[in-house]
Design a protein around this motif. Structure first.
Motif, PDB file in Angstrom:
ATOM      1  N   ASP A 123     151.209 158.491  25.479  1.00  0.00           N
ATOM      2  CA  ASP A 123     149.936 158.385  24.769  1.00  0.00           C
ATOM      3  C   ASP A 123     149.835 157.061  24.020  1.00  0.00           C
ATOM      4  N   ARG A 124     150.890 156.670  23.304  1.00  0.00           N
ATOM      5  CA  ARG A 124     150.857 155.400  22.565  1.00  0.00           C
ATOM      6  C   ARG A 124     150.821 154.203  23.508  1.00  0.00           C
ATOM      7  N   TYR A 125     151.499 154.330  24.656  1.00  0.00           N
ATOM      8  CA  TYR A 125     151.485 153.243  25.643  1.00  0.00           C
ATOM      9  C   TYR A 125     150.068 153.006  26.171  1.00  0.00           C
ATOM     10  N   ILE A 126     149.378 154.082  26.508  1.00  0.00           N
ATOM     11  CA  ILE A 126     148.009 153.948  27.013  1.00  0.00           C
ATOM     12  C   ILE A 126     147.085 153.414  25.919  1.00  0.00           C
ATOM     13  N   ALA A 127     147.253 153.926  24.694  1.00  0.00           N
ATOM     14  CA  ALA A 127     146.370 153.527  23.598  1.00  0.00           C
ATOM     15  C   ALA A 127     146.494 152.048  23.265  1.00  0.00           C
ATOM     16  N   ILE A 128     147.687 151.477  23.397  1.00  0.00           N
ATOM     17  CA  ILE A 128     147.903 150.083  23.006  1.00  0.00           C
ATOM     18  C   ILE A 128     147.842 149.129  24.196  1.00  0.00           C
ATOM     19  N   CYS A 129     148.396 149.537  25.320  1.00  0.00           N
ATOM     20  CA  CYS A 129     148.462 148.641  26.479  1.00  0.00           C
ATOM     21  C   CYS A 129     147.245 148.747  27.400  1.00  0.00           C
ATOM     22  N   ASN A 130     146.541 149.854  27.343  1.00  0.00           N
ATOM     23  CA  ASN A 130     145.370 150.029  28.210  1.00  0.00           C
ATOM     24  C   ASN A 130     144.281 150.796  27.464  1.00  0.00           C
ATOM     25  N   PRO A 131     143.825 150.269  26.323  1.00  0.00           N
ATOM     26  CA  PRO A 131     142.913 151.041  25.456  1.00  0.00           C
ATOM     27  C   PRO A 131     141.549 151.331  26.077  1.00  0.00           C
ATOM     28  N   LEU A 132     141.068 150.458  26.954  1.00  0.00           N
ATOM     29  CA  LEU A 132     139.738 150.644  27.538  1.00  0.00           C
ATOM     30  C   LEU A 132     139.674 151.860  28.454  1.00  0.00           C
ATOM     31  N   HIS A 133     140.813 152.278  28.989  1.00  0.00           N
ATOM     32  CA  HIS A 133     140.857 153.421  29.903  1.00  0.00           C
ATOM     33  C   HIS A 133     141.511 154.643  29.272  1.00  0.00           C
ATOM     34  N   TYR A 134     141.711 154.605  27.945  1.00  0.00           N
ATOM     35  CA  TYR A 134     142.403 155.694  27.252  1.00  0.00           C
ATOM     36  C   TYR A 134     141.724 157.044  27.483  1.00  0.00           C
ATOM     37  N   VAL A 214     165.227 157.037  28.224  1.00  0.00           N
ATOM     38  CA  VAL A 214     165.050 155.755  28.927  1.00  0.00           C
ATOM     39  C   VAL A 214     163.567 155.431  29.080  1.00  0.00           C
ATOM     40  N   LEU A 215     162.765 156.429  29.472  1.00  0.00           N
ATOM     41  CA  LEU A 215     161.325 156.192  29.624  1.00  0.00           C
ATOM     42  C   LEU A 215     160.670 155.867  28.286  1.00  0.00           C
ATOM     43  N   ILE A 216     161.099 156.540  27.220  1.00  0.00           N
ATOM     44  CA  ILE A 216     160.561 156.240  25.887  1.00  0.00           C
ATOM     45  C   ILE A 216     160.918 154.810  25.492  1.00  0.00           C
ATOM     46  N   LEU A 217     162.151 154.396  25.775  1.00  0.00           N
ATOM     47  CA  LEU A 217     162.574 153.026  25.462  1.00  0.00           C
ATOM     48  C   LEU A 217     161.754 152.012  26.248  1.00  0.00           C
ATOM     49  N   ILE A 218     161.518 152.290  27.532  1.00  0.00           N
ATOM     50  CA  ILE A 218     160.715 151.384  28.363  1.00  0.00           C
ATOM     51  C   ILE A 218     159.295 151.265  27.811  1.00  0.00           C
ATOM     52  N   SER A 219     158.712 152.411  27.404  1.00  0.00           N
ATOM     53  CA  SER A 219     157.359 152.371  26.847  1.00  0.00           C
ATOM     54  C   SER A 219     157.328 151.540  25.566  1.00  0.00           C
ATOM     55  N   VAL A 221     159.255 149.006  24.860  1.00  0.00           N
ATOM     56  CA  VAL A 221     159.352 147.591  25.245  1.00  0.00           C
ATOM     57  C   VAL A 221     157.987 147.060  25.679  1.00  0.00           C
ATOM     58  N   PHE A 222     157.266 147.829  26.500  1.00  0.00           N
ATOM     59  CA  PHE A 222     155.933 147.406  26.936  1.00  0.00           C
ATOM     60  C   PHE A 222     154.968 147.316  25.752  1.00  0.00           C
ATOM     61  N   ILE A 223     155.048 148.284  24.853  1.00  0.00           N
ATOM     62  CA  ILE A 223     154.182 148.269  23.668  1.00  0.00           C
ATOM     63  C   ILE A 223     154.477 147.048  22.803  1.00  0.00           C
ATOM     64  N   LEU A 224     155.765 146.767  22.578  1.00  0.00           N
ATOM     65  CA  LEU A 224     156.140 145.615  21.765  1.00  0.00           C
ATOM     66  C   LEU A 224     155.669 144.312  22.413  1.00  0.00           C
ATOM     67  N   HIS A 225     155.814 144.217  23.726  1.00  0.00           N
ATOM     68  CA  HIS A 225     155.356 143.022  24.446  1.00  0.00           C
ATOM     69  C   HIS A 225     153.851 142.832  24.283  1.00  0.00           C
ATOM     70  N   THR A 226     153.097 143.926  24.387  1.00  0.00           N
ATOM     71  CA  THR A 226     151.640 143.844  24.226  1.00  0.00           C
ATOM     72  C   THR A 226     151.247 143.483  22.808  1.00  0.00           C
TER      73      THR A 226
END
Length: 313
Positions: A123-134, A214-219, A221-226
């Motif tokens: 949910d946080r990954y979508i909200a921050i990395c892809n907010p327009l399609h949340y 592992v998936l939570i950690l990956i998310s 990393v993507f959130i931090l990068h964004t």
């Protein structure tokens, strides 16, 4: 005369240890434990009540938070009657069937909490990395499907190992290490072939808890990068603040699990009290801390609670 005298290994009754060697201090131990269970019960019920009664909180993030609060509430209720029963001098032993049922709920709810934390990370990954399609990705129908998947995953993966415990032969003294029943604790007392349970439990932990972590950690990393790519400092801080409570919830869930695993695997030389302490931290820490974390760190929950309390003053 020992409390365990006259106990036969052929019976189907198991003795709960509590705090071995410190039984005379149980009335004092009951005070912090009773307070902790009260916070678990009231805190998670309050989170559920606020989310249910506030239409503005009927969003995917808070639906997942409600699932987390429900899981924590059930975890507290599943162990409260034996932990407090021992400390209050009301409970000393438990039947095999009750022990199996409690073990099923403890481990099933642990896997459920891990699954909910993974859903919250998504949910946080979508909200921050892809907010327009949340809103188009996390529709109500999809949230229901995620919830059903979490429930099925948590409830259906445990029985293959738990059911076998019923048919084991227990030739060692039936003295459990904790104030509640854990799968690995029952295996320690069994004299039957436990290889399937040991391998299945290890595979289950790797394929669920480790995979989720592992998936939570990956998310993250993507959130931090964004977030770091956002030009405005204020916007970066605002985005990070929406993830702080989730990161805290992940830490208070996984750190006790790692600690308990390390103690069981490599701490055989340690005092039994260390095992007891880590077991109680594993059971209580996450259900106790999550309501506090989300009440303090989530602005919507905090403001609704302030409003709710001000109307009742």
């Amino acid at each position: 005369m020992s409390a365990f005298s006259g106990f036969t290994v052929n019976s189907s009754i198991f003795v709960l240890s509590g705090f071995p060697g410190l039984e005379q201090h149980n009335p004092w131990f009951s005070i912090p434990f009773s307070s902790a269970y009260a916070v678990v019960f009231l805190g998670n019920c309050m989170i559920l009540h606020v989310i249910r009664t506030e239409p503005n909180l009927h969003q995917p993030m808070f639906f997942f938070l409600a699932m987390l609060a429900f899981t924590d509430l059930c975890m507290g209720l599943s162990t409260m009657y034996t932990v407090l029963g021992i400390l209050w001098g009301l409970v000393q032993d438990i039947s095999l069937d009750s022990c199996i049922a409690q073990s099923y709920f403890i481990h099933g709810l642990s896997f459920m909490e891990s699954s909910v934390l993974l859903a919250m990370a998504f949910d946080r990954y979508i909200a921050i990395c892809n907010p327009l399609h949340y809103s188009s990705i996390l529709t109500n129908d999809r949230i229901i499907k995620i919830g059903v998947t979490i429930l099925c995953r948590s409830s259906l993966l445990i029985p293959p190992a738990i059911i076998r415990i019923k048919f084991f032969h227990y030739c060692r003294p039936h003295i459990l290490s904790h104030s509640f029943c854990l799968h690995q604790d029952l295996l320690r007392l069994a004299c039957s072939d436990i290889r399937f349970n040991s391998f299945y439990a290890l595979a289950l932990v790797i394929c669920t808890l480790l995979f989720d972590a592992v998936l939570i950690l990956i998310s993250c990393v993507f959130i931090l990068h964004t977030v770091l790519a956002i030009a405005s400092r204020e916007e970066r801080l605002k985005s990070l603040q929406t993830c702080v409570s989730h990161i805290c919830a992940v830490l208070v869930f996984y750190i006790p699990i790692i600690g308990l695993t390390m103690v069981h695997r490599f701490g055989k030389h340690l005092s039994p009290l260390v095992h007891v302490l880590m077991g109680n931290v594993y059971i209580l820490f996450s259900p106790l801390m999550n309501p506090i974390i989300y009440s303090v760190k989530t602005q919507q929950i905090r403001s609704r609670m302030k409003k709710w309390f001000s109307l009742r003053m």
